[in-house]
Design a protein around this motif. Structure first.
Motif, mmCIF file in Angstrom:
data_model
loop_
_atom_site.group_PDB
_atom_site.id
_atom_site.type_symbol
_atom_site.label_atom_id
_atom_site.label_comp_id
_atom_site.label_asym_id
_atom_site.label_seq_id
_atom_site.Cartn_x
_atom_site.Cartn_y
_atom_site.Cartn_z
ATOM 1 N N HIS A 16 38.388 -18.962 40.476
ATOM 2 C CA HIS A 16 39.292 -17.840 40.692
ATOM 3 C C HIS A 16 40.392 -18.295 41.640
ATOM 4 O O HIS A 16 40.141 -19.045 42.579
ATOM 5 N N LEU A 17 41.594 -17.840 41.386
ATOM 6 C CA LEU A 17 42.754 -18.162 42.231
ATOM 7 C C LEU A 17 43.097 -16.966 43.109
ATOM 8 O O LEU A 17 42.952 -15.817 42.686
ATOM 9 N N PHE A 18 43.591 -17.262 44.299
ATOM 10 C CA PHE A 18 43.901 -16.216 45.269
ATOM 11 C C PHE A 18 45.385 -15.897 45.273
ATOM 12 O O PHE A 18 46.228 -16.790 45.225
ATOM 13 N N ALA A 19 45.693 -14.617 45.329
ATOM 14 C CA ALA A 19 47.056 -14.141 45.594
ATOM 15 C C ALA A 19 46.985 -13.186 46.781
ATOM 16 O O ALA A 19 46.049 -12.389 46.883
ATOM 17 N N GLY A 20 47.946 -13.259 47.677
ATOM 18 C CA GLY A 20 47.898 -12.395 48.844
ATOM 19 C C GLY A 20 49.273 -12.133 49.425
ATOM 20 O O GLY A 20 50.241 -12.842 49.135
ATOM 21 N N MET A 21 49.331 -11.103 50.245
ATOM 22 C CA MET A 21 50.588 -10.748 50.889
ATOM 23 C C MET A 21 50.274 -9.877 52.098
ATOM 24 O O MET A 21 49.308 -9.094 52.073
ATOM 25 N N GLY A 22 51.053 -10.014 53.146
ATOM 26 C CA GLY A 22 50.805 -9.187 54.314
ATOM 27 C C GLY A 22 51.929 -9.266 55.318
ATOM 28 O O GLY A 22 52.915 -9.994 55.138
ATOM 29 N N GLY A 23 51.754 -8.527 56.387
ATOM 30 C CA GLY A 23 52.760 -8.485 57.448
ATOM 31 C C GLY A 23 52.337 -7.514 58.529
ATOM 32 O O GLY A 23 51.149 -7.417 58.855
ATOM 33 N N THR A 24 53.283 -6.760 59.056
ATOM 34 C CA THR A 24 52.996 -5.844 60.157
ATOM 35 C C THR A 24 53.553 -4.459 59.847
ATOM 36 O O THR A 24 54.498 -4.306 59.069
ATOM 37 N N VAL A 25 52.935 -3.467 60.470
ATOM 38 C CA VAL A 25 53.386 -2.077 60.357
ATOM 39 C C VAL A 25 53.519 -1.499 61.762
ATOM 40 O O VAL A 25 53.056 -2.090 62.737
ATOM 41 N N ASP A 26 54.151 -0.341 61.855
ATOM 42 C CA ASP A 26 54.397 0.241 63.180
ATOM 43 C C ASP A 26 53.274 1.174 63.608
ATOM 44 O O ASP A 26 53.512 2.216 64.209
ATOM 45 N N ARG A 27 52.037 0.807 63.279
ATOM 46 C CA ARG A 27 50.877 1.574 63.725
ATOM 47 C C ARG A 27 49.715 0.619 63.910
ATOM 48 O O ARG A 27 49.727 -0.503 63.413
ATOM 49 N N ARG A 28 48.715 1.042 64.635
ATOM 50 C CA ARG A 28 47.577 0.185 64.914
ATOM 51 C C ARG A 28 46.676 0.091 63.680
ATOM 52 O O ARG A 28 46.458 1.092 62.979
ATOM 53 N N THR A 29 46.184 -1.097 63.397
ATOM 54 C CA THR A 29 45.368 -1.310 62.202
ATOM 55 C C THR A 29 43.957 -1.809 62.506
ATOM 56 O O THR A 29 43.131 -1.886 61.604
#
Length: 543
Positions: A309-322
């Protein structure tokens, strides 16, 4: 190491069953057959790790002075390999040799394959359905019947599902507006005390080590097998299999021991459960005058059709606590695009657009909502050039507002993707190492692009500042080795039959993802476990 220097690794008398490999498949086969009264011997190439060492292994994972292979003592001549294919395959990055196998460091997500995944198999979902249920009970799976895209079930999950994380709740409103369905993830970890092990306490280092023992590991069933009379021999790598004069039956497994000696373990039945790379390697190493191309390889398919299986991903930051990294595993994901990744969704904010790419249409994919996106507090502190209150202020600014999504995309079986022997490089016993020829085809690349499209739409809806992406150009494997001893009814094109017995030898079975005909896009361990239990039933019938 917990063993003593006097551990007896000499062979016993002719056993009923010799199992090669003490990972999840081998452990379940050994336990299933031993509790039915059969004399079982398990030969494992790696060591038996002391559970008391797991906190120390967690420290190796967290501290910068240790490399990732040191967590479970991988590397060196024993684990040598080559990767001459179009794309380098980093084999040792995610495997463990030892009692428990890769479940010592897996993340612990367990899924039943969808009914459509079996379209090209010589068995269907109905054939595996009772074994899926048994595997879930044996492993102690925590889950909820809230996935509208999952195949039908016969009973509830053994343990209640883990609740959605705080990070999941950040995604929930955006997904609802886009018409994207979120649902729980079945996990082979205790959501409450079960089977003599406590519930998850949230160390957050599930991959590569769970110090609490709440996550299932195959050494659980190794111990159960031993309680039923099975014998497990560690640090006993099998060098080759020997067959009778007629070439119809395996008579012995030849294995090495740390004292430099080799031994022959004889048995009535043999089960290979050493994974999708080492199983074809062993069969190829076992070539003989009768089988010059390798044992059980009349079809020429041994080592062929390697898939991952191959991985695809994406992410970053938001203006709230996670609350990133408060949970070390996934609690929510989405199978909505599994059967038809090109589909659009409708929602109050317009939904996910339909696939707009050129070229091949994408294949199956699953979406993941990551609870561990962004830097860890430990990582931030170790990388910082400041101390005290200044460091604390910087960490408060940089930590706790990261989000991320992942996805798995499946490969189609292709003959040129293969595991073969590389005689130019040898292991610690002088055997040719596995050589992995691997490329990623255009359809899989299209699936990764589609996964990124969906992820981008969700993150945009969240108002995220996207800072990283893994897609077609920089993807990597999920380390799910499949297809190298594929199942089929035609002995000229497959290695094992639907009962998991090799076509060429009457007493040799394979319990592994190596028998998978296609890969789907779901983590394979529950299907491995179900097939292992099925194989054990068929071995029992022959004994």
């Amino acid at each position: 190491m917990s063993e003593s220097a006097t551990t007896d690794r000499t062979p016993g008398e002719r056993a009923d069953v010799c199992v090669v490999g003490a990972g999840p498949a081998g452990a379940l086969v050994a336990h299933s057959l031993a509790r039915r009264g059969h004399d079982v011997v398990v030969l494992e190439a790696g060591e038996r790790f002391d559970p008391a060492s797991e906190e120390r292994r967690m420290e190796r994972h967290l501290r910068p002075g240790y490399g990732p292979l040191s967590v479970w003592d991988m590397g060196g001549p024993r684990d040598a390999y080559t990767a001459p294919g179009e794309r380098h395959y980093p084999l040792n990055a995610a495997r463990v040799k030892g009692v428990g196998g890769t479940t010592l460091h897996w993340q612990g997500m367990v899924f039943r394959f969808h009914e459509s995944d079996f379209a090209s198999w010589p068995l269907d979902y109905a054939d595996l359905r009772p074994y899926y249920g048994k595997a879930e009970r044996e492993m102690g799976v925590a889950g909820a019947d809230d996935n509208p895209f999952a195949p039908p079930r016969e009973e509830p999950f053994p343990l209640p599902a883990f609740p959605p994380s705080h990070s999941d709740s950040v995604f929930a409103d955006a997904c609802e507006r886009l018409g994207v369905a979120m649902h729980s993830v079945p996990n082979a970890r205790n959501s409450e005390p079960n089977d003599g092990r406590g519930q998850c306490v949230g160390y957050g280092t599930c991959k590569p080590v769970c110090p609490s023992g709440a996550k299932y590991s195959a050494d659980v069933h190794v111990r159960k097998a031993e309680a039923e009379g099975a014998r497990v021999v560690d640090r006993a790598p099998v060098q080759r299999l020997v067959h009778d004069d007629a070439g119809d039956r395996v008579t012995a497994a030849v294995y090495a021991t740390p004292d430099g000696r080799t031994h022959r373990q004889t048995a009535r039945e043999f089960v290979l459960a050493a994974g999708g790379v080492e199983i074809p390697r062993l069969l190829l190493l076992s070539r003989s005058e009768r089988y010059p191309d390798g044992l059980a390889n009349r079809s020429g398919a041994v080592g062929r059709y390697f898939m991952d299986h191959l991985f695809a991903g994406m992410g970053g930051t938001v203006d709230r606590r996670t609350r990133q990294h408060h949970v070390g595993f996934m609690t929510s994901e989405c199978h909505q695009f599994y059967e038809d990744p090109t589909r659009a969704t409708s929602g109050t904010e317009g939904g996910i657009p339909a696939w707009s790419g050129d070229g091949p249409e994408p294949g199956s994919l699953k979406l993941e909502f990551l609870n561990y996106a962004g830097p860890t507090p430990v990582g931030l502190a170790l990388d910082a050039d400041e101390w005290g209150d200044s460091l604390l202020a910087s960490m408060r600014e940089a930590y706790g507002n990261s989000v991320g999504m992942g996805a798995l995309a499946g490969q189609r079986p292709r003959k040129e993707n293969r595991v073969e022997l590389d005689p130019s490089t040898t292991d610690d016993h002088g055997n040719p190492v596995p050589a992995i020829h691997w490329r990623v085809d255009d359809r899989t690349l299209a699936t990764l692009r589609r996964a990124n499209e969906i992820q981008r739409a969700i993150l945009d809806e969240l108002g995220a500042d996207v800072t990283w992406r893994v897609g077609p150009g920089n993807t990597g494997p999920a380390f799910h080795h499949m297809g190298t001893t594929r199942m089929g009814t035609d002995p000229t094109s497959s290695v094992v039959n639907p009962q998991l017995r090799t076509h060429d030898l009457q007493n040799l079975s394979v319990a592994s993802s190596s028998v998978f005909v296609t890969s789907g896009a779901l983590n394979p361990t529950l299907t491995i476990a179900a097939l292992a239990l099925k194989a054990a039933d068929h071995v029992d019938e022959r004994l």
